[in-house]
Write a protein that holds these residues in place. Structure first.
Motif, short mmCIF file in Angstrom:
data_model
loop_
_atom_site.label_atom_id
_atom_site.label_comp_id
_atom_site.label_asym_id
_atom_site.label_seq_id
_atom_site.Cartn_x
_atom_site.Cartn_y
_atom_site.Cartn_z
N LYS A 82 0.83 -1.21 0.00
CA LYS A 82 0.00 0.00 0.00
C LYS A 82 0.86 1.26 0.00
CE LYS A 82 -2.42 -1.92 3.30
NZ LYS A 82 -3.35 -2.17 4.40
N LEU A 83 2.00 1.21 0.69
CA LEU A 83 2.91 2.36 0.68
C LEU A 83 3.45 2.60 -0.72
CD1 LEU A 83 4.54 4.60 2.05
CD2 LEU A 83 6.25 2.86 2.64
N LEU A 84 3.86 1.53 -1.40
CA LEU A 84 4.36 1.69 -2.77
C LEU A 84 3.26 2.17 -3.71
CD1 LEU A 84 6.83 -1.27 -3.36
CD2 LEU A 84 7.32 1.16 -3.41
N ALA A 85 2.04 1.70 -3.52
CA ALA A 85 0.93 2.16 -4.35
C ALA A 85 0.69 3.66 -4.14
CB ALA A 85 -0.34 1.36 -4.04
N ALA A 86 0.76 4.10 -2.89
CA ALA A 86 0.59 5.52 -2.59
C ALA A 86 1.72 6.35 -3.22
CB ALA A 86 0.55 5.75 -1.08
N LEU A 87 2.95 5.87 -3.09
CA LEU A 87 4.09 6.57 -3.71
C LEU A 87 3.94 6.61 -5.22
CD1 LEU A 87 7.13 5.33 -1.60
CD2 LEU A 87 6.02 7.57 -1.54
N GLY A 88 3.47 5.51 -5.80
CA GLY A 88 3.25 5.47 -7.24
C GLY A 88 2.21 6.48 -7.69
N ALA A 89 1.16 6.66 -6.90
CA ALA A 89 0.13 7.65 -7.25
C ALA A 89 0.71 9.06 -7.25
CB ALA A 89 -1.04 7.56 -6.26
N TRP A 90 1.66 9.32 -6.38
CA TRP A 90 2.28 10.65 -6.32
C TRP A 90 3.41 10.81 -7.35
CZ3 TRP A 90 0.66 14.96 -4.22
CH2 TRP A 90 -0.27 14.90 -3.18
N LEU A 91 4.26 9.78 -7.47
CA LEU A 91 5.48 9.91 -8.28
C LEU A 91 5.33 9.45 -9.73
CD1 LEU A 91 8.05 8.54 -5.67
CD2 LEU A 91 7.62 10.94 -6.27
N GLY A 92 4.29 8.69 -10.01
CA GLY A 92 4.13 8.13 -11.35
C GLY A 92 5.05 6.93 -11.53
N PRO A 93 4.94 6.24 -12.66
CA PRO A 93 5.70 5.00 -12.85
C PRO A 93 7.22 5.20 -12.85
CG PRO A 93 4.51 5.58 -14.85
CD PRO A 93 4.06 6.52 -13.79
N ARG A 94 7.70 6.18 -13.54
CA ARG A 94 9.16 6.40 -13.63
C ARG A 94 9.74 6.78 -12.28
NH1 ARG A 94 12.64 10.80 -14.98
NH2 ARG A 94 14.54 10.05 -15.94
N GLY A 95 9.13 7.75 -11.62
CA GLY A 95 9.61 8.18 -10.31
C GLY A 95 9.53 7.06 -9.28
N LEU A 96 8.46 6.26 -9.36
CA LEU A 96 8.33 5.14 -8.42
C LEU A 96 9.44 4.12 -8.63
CD1 LEU A 96 6.71 3.63 -6.22
CD2 LEU A 96 5.63 2.41 -8.11
N LEU A 97 9.72 3.78 -9.88
CA LEU A 97 10.77 2.80 -10.14
C LEU A 97 12.13 3.28 -9.65
CD1 LEU A 97 9.78 1.39 -13.64
CD2 LEU A 97 9.73 0.20 -11.45
N ILE A 98 12.41 4.56 -9.82
CA ILE A 98 13.67 5.12 -9.35
C ILE A 98 13.72 5.08 -7.82
CG2 ILE A 98 15.11 7.20 -9.22
CD1 ILE A 98 14.01 7.89 -12.06
N ALA A 99 12.62 5.51 -7.18
CA ALA A 99 12.57 5.49 -5.70
C ALA A 99 12.69 4.06 -5.18
CB ALA A 99 11.27 6.13 -5.22
N PHE A 100 12.02 3.11 -5.82
CA PHE A 100 12.07 1.72 -5.41
C PHE A 100 13.49 1.17 -5.55
CE2 PHE A 100 11.55 -2.86 -6.35
CZ PHE A 100 10.97 -3.26 -5.15
N ALA A 101 14.13 1.46 -6.68
CA ALA A 101 15.51 0.98 -6.89
C ALA A 101 16.45 1.57 -5.84
CB ALA A 101 15.98 1.34 -8.30
N CYS A 102 16.31 2.86 -5.57
CA CYS A 102 17.12 3.49 -4.52
C CYS A 102 16.85 2.84 -3.17
CB CYS A 102 16.86 4.98 -4.45
SG CYS A 102 17.44 5.92 -5.87
N GLY A 103 15.58 2.56 -2.88
CA GLY A 103 15.22 1.92 -1.62
C GLY A 103 15.79 0.52 -1.49
N VAL A 104 15.81 -0.22 -2.58
CA VAL A 104 16.38 -1.57 -2.56
C VAL A 104 17.89 -1.50 -2.30
CG1 VAL A 104 16.87 -3.59 -4.00
CG2 VAL A 104 14.56 -2.63 -3.94
N ILE A 105 18.56 -0.55 -2.94
CA ILE A 105 20.00 -0.40 -2.72
C ILE A 105 20.29 0.00 -1.27
CG2 ILE A 105 22.03 0.99 -3.34
CD1 ILE A 105 20.81 1.06 -6.23
N VAL A 106 19.53 0.97 -0.75
CA VAL A 106 19.70 1.38 0.64
C VAL A 106 19.39 0.20 1.57
CG1 VAL A 106 18.79 2.88 2.46
CG2 VAL A 106 19.29 3.82 0.21
N GLY A 107 18.36 -0.57 1.25
CA GLY A 107 18.01 -1.75 2.04
C GLY A 107 19.13 -2.78 2.05
N ALA A 108 19.78 -2.96 0.91
CA ALA A 108 20.90 -3.90 0.84
C ALA A 108 22.05 -3.43 1.73
CB ALA A 108 21.37 -4.07 -0.60
N VAL A 109 22.32 -2.13 1.71
CA VAL A 109 23.38 -1.58 2.56
C VAL A 109 23.01 -1.75 4.04
CG1 VAL A 109 24.59 0.54 3.24
CG2 VAL A 109 24.22 0.02 0.81
N PHE A 110 21.76 -1.42 4.39
CA PHE A 110 21.31 -1.59 5.78
C PHE A 110 21.42 -3.05 6.21
CE2 PHE A 110 18.19 2.26 6.17
CZ PHE A 110 19.25 3.12 6.08
#
Length: 180
Positions: A82-110
């Motif tokens: 639901k959080l990703l769906a909400a972010l997608g509604a605000w950021l659109g598909p391109r912005g969401l994919l970039i935010a998701f990819a950044c989040g995955v990289i940060v998650g891997a570091v964490f």
């Protein structure tokens, strides 16, 4: 520029709220995600500086679908979807994919930091978390249990790295002046 600041502010507030509650309670409440979804859809659909229904709905659908398979397989929570769906509604598909990819990289570091230190993210953020739990147990007494299990304590609350990744994406987008 005003539309970028509105979107950035909304996204930053939603991700901050989600990260704090996910870290503390291991859940992301509907009272945060549902209004954020509706507001993102309405912002882009009805306001003159919005990107339109298709933009918001495509981002929403992509956000809802990104973590659906991991959820079905038991690797995530519905709050993350639901959080990703909400972010997608605000950021659109391109912005969401970039935010998701950044989040995955940060998650891997964490995750790597947690593995190396042998501590959960909660223990790294609040070093006294483990000590407080043991302080409640006196001689012959058992320490009170937490709201989440030992295995979930070691799991990474995804809203935290997603929030950090989204903040990085938003900062870069605002600095570059290229939002969408």
């Amino acid at each position: 520029m005003l539309d970028s600041l509105i979107v950035a502010s909304a996204v930053l507030l939603v991700t901050l709220g989600a990260a704090v509650t996910d870290l503390r309670e291991r859940r992301i409440p509907n009272v945060l995600t549902i209004p954020a979804m509706v507001a993102g859809l309405l912002f882009h659909a009805l306001l003159p500086w919005g990107q339109g229904w298709l933009f918001a709905l495509t981002g929403f659908a992509l956000g809802a679908g990104l973590l659906l398979l991991p959820y079905i397989l038991g690797g995530g929570g519905m709050g993350d979807i639901k959080l990703l769906a909400a972010l997608g509604a605000w950021l659109g598909p391109r912005g969401l994919l970039i935010a998701f990819a950044c989040g995955v990289i940060v998650g891997a570091v964490f995750s790597l930091v947690c593995l190396v230190t042998g501590k959960s993210l909660e223990e790294l953020v609040r070093p006294t978390a483990r000590a407080k739990q043991s302080d409640h147990a006196g001689p012959g007494r058992v320490a009170p249990t937490r709201r989440f299990t030992v295995s979930s304590r070691k799991a990474l609350p995804f809203a935290v790295p997603l929030a950090v990744g989204t903040w990085l994406m938003v900062a870069v987008a605002l600095l570059r002046g290229a939002w969408y």
